[in-house]
Design a protein around this motif. Structure first.
Motif, PDB file in Angstrom:
ATOM      1  N   ALA A  82     -70.185  65.361 -27.236  1.00 41.89           N
ATOM      2  CA  ALA A  82     -69.582  64.259 -28.000  1.00 41.89           C
ATOM      3  C   ALA A  82     -69.628  64.575 -29.490  1.00 41.89           C
ATOM      4  N   ARG A  85     -66.962  67.216 -30.247  1.00 38.08           N
ATOM      5  CA  ARG A  85     -65.635  66.602 -30.232  1.00 38.08           C
ATOM      6  C   ARG A  85     -65.417  65.805 -31.501  1.00 38.08           C
ATOM      7  N   ASN A  86     -66.449  65.058 -31.859  1.00 36.83           N
ATOM      8  CA  ASN A  86     -66.332  64.178 -33.026  1.00 36.83           C
ATOM      9  C   ASN A  86     -66.135  64.971 -34.310  1.00 36.83           C
ATOM     10  N   TYR A 114     -68.506  56.078 -34.461  1.00 40.48           N
ATOM     11  CA  TYR A 114     -69.421  56.901 -33.680  1.00 40.48           C
ATOM     12  C   TYR A 114     -70.187  57.883 -34.552  1.00 40.48           C
TER      13      TYR A 114
ATOM     14  N   GLU B 319     -60.638  53.183 -21.099  1.00 38.25           N
ATOM     15  CA  GLU B 319     -61.116  52.867 -22.438  1.00 38.25           C
ATOM     16  C   GLU B 319     -62.398  53.645 -22.759  1.00 38.25           C
ATOM     17  N   VAL B 322     -61.588  57.248 -23.334  1.00 40.42           N
ATOM     18  CA  VAL B 322     -61.023  57.484 -24.668  1.00 40.42           C
ATOM     19  C   VAL B 322     -62.135  57.476 -25.708  1.00 40.42           C
ATOM     20  N   GLN B 323     -63.005  56.499 -25.602  1.00 40.40           N
ATOM     21  CA  GLN B 323     -64.107  56.412 -26.561  1.00 40.40           C
ATOM     22  C   GLN B 323     -64.954  57.670 -26.527  1.00 40.40           C
ATOM     23  N   ARG B 324     -65.182  58.156 -25.305  1.00 39.62           N
ATOM     24  CA  ARG B 324     -65.975  59.380 -25.179  1.00 39.62           C
ATOM     25  C   ARG B 324     -65.227  60.550 -25.800  1.00 39.62           C
ATOM     26  N   ALA B 325     -63.904  60.600 -25.559  1.00 42.50           N
ATOM     27  CA  ALA B 325     -63.127  61.721 -26.070  1.00 42.50           C
ATOM     28  C   ALA B 325     -63.134  61.761 -27.595  1.00 42.50           C
ATOM     29  N   ILE B 326     -63.153  60.600 -28.217  1.00 42.02           N
ATOM     30  CA  ILE B 326     -63.126  60.626 -29.678  1.00 42.02           C
ATOM     31  C   ILE B 326     -64.527  60.554 -30.266  1.00 42.02           C
ATOM     32  N   GLY B 327     -65.535  60.818 -29.451  1.00 43.36           N
ATOM     33  CA  GLY B 327     -66.844  61.072 -30.024  1.00 43.36           C
ATOM     34  C   GLY B 327     -67.945  60.081 -29.711  1.00 43.36           C
ATOM     35  N   ALA B 328     -67.686  59.125 -28.784  1.00 45.13           N
ATOM     36  CA  ALA B 328     -68.765  58.189 -28.444  1.00 45.13           C
ATOM     37  C   ALA B 328     -69.802  58.918 -27.622  1.00 45.13           C
ATOM     38  N   LYS B 329     -71.039  58.876 -28.067  1.00 44.02           N
ATOM     39  CA  LYS B 329     -72.110  59.523 -27.318  1.00 44.02           C
ATOM     40  C   LYS B 329     -72.462  58.661 -26.105  1.00 44.02           C
ATOM     41  N   PRO B 330     -73.001  59.288 -25.046  1.00 39.78           N
ATOM     42  CA  PRO B 330     -73.359  58.516 -23.851  1.00 39.78           C
ATOM     43  C   PRO B 330     -74.254  57.329 -24.184  1.00 39.78           C
ATOM     44  N   LYS B 418     -65.986  60.866 -16.722  1.00 39.90           N
ATOM     45  CA  LYS B 418     -65.650  62.030 -17.543  1.00 39.90           C
ATOM     46  C   LYS B 418     -64.522  61.650 -18.486  1.00 39.90           C
ATOM     47  N   PRO B 419     -64.617  62.099 -19.717  1.00 39.54           N
ATOM     48  CA  PRO B 419     -63.552  61.774 -20.673  1.00 39.54           C
ATOM     49  C   PRO B 419     -62.171  62.217 -20.173  1.00 39.54           C
ATOM     50  N   ALA B 422     -59.644  59.776 -18.737  1.00 38.24           N
ATOM     51  CA  ALA B 422     -58.795  58.979 -19.611  1.00 38.24           C
ATOM     52  C   ALA B 422     -57.505  59.712 -19.938  1.00 38.24           C
TER      53      ALA B 422
END
Lengths: 243, 426
Positions: A82, A85-86, A114, B319, B322-330, B418-419, B422
């Motif tokens: 993550a 990616r970020n 994030y 959703e 998508v959040q994970r794909a743009i960088g939301a950590k678990p 898994k991202p 999305a």
């Protein structure tokens, strides 16, 4: 040419479908330099989306090496993925994938959330990006109130806000009409001229022809990898002149 | 830390499915509501029962004589016998574990017609003979005058103390009864006090409010009871088991009166300590039942919340991806789901707590009103239903815990998304 931003050697990927293993990528070698604008083409099932997912660290590869900005990407835990990616990658999706209950500004600001950027600061930055993409007056609208082209431009702003090195776009014009498609491509070209590497997965020839290099995949292998002679860089970069 | 984005997402999730959220929350609401109302009712029962004898000496017992049931030393079975002064004396001397012992006379044969007279007023009341020590067993307050004292006993004074109702009937309201005379079964006694028992629910031999207490020795002499003791109460010294004292007293009395040692029926008794213990176990049982049912209901509610959270995660797969794909950590995703779950359970639970407390308050008000109308002699078995602060705090902690547990499985499921899911084109 400048240094490699994405370097892939002998990349393999299979999916397990019940008892059968589906071998999707059968040894991909790829070298994308920083600042390039590349399109990946191929029929459905050729493995182009799988490749993009691996490049975007959304999926793991089985064999081979993948270097992103000279950092070897290996099987890693999700928190680390993550963070990569970020920091490195901006995503643009065919179906925009905006968060429906957040307005345009909040959607753009989300990657900074994030990164633990304060709300005030990230909203300010988001407004700035919206302004550059000509959507400032739509900042407080929800995605459902926007057209497809507007939504994709917001998605582009969202991809840009975290200052990525690479933009990965999966069929970014797939849901748009021709006119809007060309507008979106123009924006992506301008993004590219800021020095950000842009990789576009598409199956439309006219879209691919607006990139510098076209990579054609067929059955999990690179069929052709050629420079695009017809590429014409946009001359008037109005949007990102400030950068 | 207040995180606007997180709450925006939670409120949105709730708002998008108002009806579903309300139904889900209702499970938890109902569980807490039930728990509060049941605990309150249980407490009301316990309060009601125990308030009637809160001051009564818990380490006490009473004993009396019955007909013998075993023939022994030439005596036939079914013999009448009576405890006497010598018994009391020897018990007092020989059994060291006794703190106070108080022999009593019950003038059941004195209550006939209107046995108590004062001027033009006449009524029927019970008459008891007592020692000053009795106050240690059954504490009372004295609205007027004093209790029976040792001088009264020694000099066999013709004095008496009277119960509240006796005062009400024989005296005018507010009249000082001390020093006034009343005639009890033809004999004049000077009133030295009015007593009001702290334990109106325990009546041994007679209703205390309608009873006149005479000094024990005075009563024995005046009404010809000889050296008879009708029954006696005692308290054990601190830390001594009352039953063990009872077991010491019995052989002593049996020996004095030639009662067969194996005759268990000849001496009757009432062990307050063991009775209270039984009652405490009953209350404990009620409490355990309440908590088992309450927690069971709460678990059912939590399963409901968990279930709905699973559905929410499923709905939001894209959703979350998508959040994970743009960088939301678990951790962000897990935190999101857990916060949502805890929020839902805590809000619902608090409404349950508030509503339950409100119902209890209403019952309390109604109860107080009906008690005010009821006659004073009526025993209350339900009083002051309440839940304490500890329960409120415990249920708050429990709700947060339940919310966390309910959100755990959905949160883990959300993390497993898994991202790429999305990114799959629909």
């Amino acid at each position: 040419m400048s240094k490699s931003i994405i370097k892939v050697d002998g990349l393999h990927k299979s999916y397990r479908m019940g008892n059968n293993a589906l071998h999707v990528l059968k040894g991909i070698d790829l070298d994308i330099k920083a600042g390039e604008m590349v399109s990946i083409m191929g029929s459905s099932g050729s493995g182009k989306s799988t490749l993009l997912n691996i490049l975007g660290i959304l999926d793991n590869h089985d064999r081979g090496d993948y270097y992103l900005d000279n950092v070897k990407i290996e099987r890693m835990n999700e928190t680390k993925a993550a963070r990569y990616r970020n920091n490195y990658i901006g995503f643009i999706f065919q179906s925009f994938n905006l968060i429906s209950f957040k307005n345009a500004m909040e959607n753009v600001a989300l990657p900074l959330y994030y990164k633990n950027v304060s709300r005030k600061k990230r909203n300010m930055q988001a407004l700035e990006y919206l302004d550059r993409l000509g959507l400032k007056e739509w900042a407080n609208h929800l995605p459902s109130e926007l057209s497809g082209g507007q939504k994709q431009r917001i998605a582009i702003a969202r991809a840009l806000i975290s200052n990525p090195k690479v933009i990965l776009a999966d069929e970014p014009t797939g849901a748009l009409d021709t006119q809007t498609s060309y507008e979106v491509m123009e924006i992506l070209q301008e993004v590219n001229q800021m020095g950000i590497t842009v990789i576009i997965v598409t199956h439309e020839d006219d879209i691919a022809h607006r990139t510098q290099r076209i990579i054609r995949l067929r059955d999990g292998l690179i069929e052709r990898n050629e420079m695009n002679g017809k590429y014409q860089p946009v001359t008037t970069s109005e949007i990102f002149t400030t950068n | 830390m207040f995180d606007l984005d997180r709450w925006q997402e939670i409120l949105n999730a709730i708002k998008q499915n108002k009806f579903r959220s309300i139904l889900t929350a209702f499970g938890v609401f109902w569980a807490i509501f039930m728990l509060v109302v049941m605990t309150g009712a249980g407490n009301g029962l316990i309060n009601g029962v125990t308030s009637g004898f809160k001051d009564f000496a818990t380490n006490s017992a009473f004993m009396w004589s019955n007909r013998t049931t075993v023939a022994y030393q030439g005596y036939d079975r079914g013999r009448w016998w009576s405890i006497n002064n010598d018994d009391i004396e020897s018990i007092r001397n020989e059994i060291k574990e006794i703190d106070v012992i108080s022999p009593r006379l019950q003038g059941w044969n004195l209550r006939e017609g209107q046995n108590v007279v004062r001027g033009e007023k006449a009524a029927a009341f019970n008459v008891m003979g007592d020692y000053p020590q009795y106050r240690k067993i059954d504490p009372c307050t004295m609205p007027w005058g004093r209790y029976i004292n040792d001088e009264d006993i020694r000099e066999r004074r013709k004095v008496c103390i009277i119960g509240e109702n006796v005062y009400d009937v024989m005296f005018d309201e507010g009249e000082d009864p001390v020093g006034k005379y009343i005639r009890v079964n033809g004999v004049y006694f000077m009133v030295v006090g009015v007593f009001k028992s702290n334990n109106p629910n325990i009546n041994i031999g007679s209703n205390k409010k309608e009873t006149i207490y005479l000094p024990f020795t005075t009563m024995q002499q005046t009404f010809n009871y000889g050296d008879e003791v009708h029954f006696f109460g005692f308290t054990a010294k601190p830390g001594v088991n009352v039953q063990s004292v009872v077991d010491e007293i019995k052989p002593l009395i049996k020996k004095h009166h030639k009662i067969a040692p194996e005759d268990d029926e000849a001496i009757g008794g009432f062990n307050v300590q063991s009775e209270l213990q039984t009652m405490e176990y009953t209350f404990l049982g009620i409490n355990i039942l309440i908590w088992v049912v309450g927690i069971g209901t709460l678990i059912a509610g939590a399963v409901g919340v968990s279930n709905i959270m699973l559905v929410i995660v499923k709905e939001r797969t894209r959703e979350i991806g998508v959040q994970r794909a743009i960088g939301a950590k678990p951790a962000v995703v897990v935190g999101q789901i857990l916060t949502e779950s805890v929020f839902l359970t805590t809000v619902a639970g608090f409404l349950g707590l508030a509503f339950g407390t409100m119902i209890l308050q209403l019952v309390n008000v109604a109860l107080t009103a009906s008690q005010a109308q009821a006659s004073e002699d009526e025993m209350t078995f339900f009083a002051n239903p309440e839940v304490g602060l500890p329960l409120a705090i415990a249920s708050l902690a429990m709700l947060i815990l339940v919310g966390l547990f309910a959100g755990l499985i959905p949160a883990l499921k959300a993390v497993r998304i898994k991202p790429i899911e999305a990114l799959r084109h629909e």
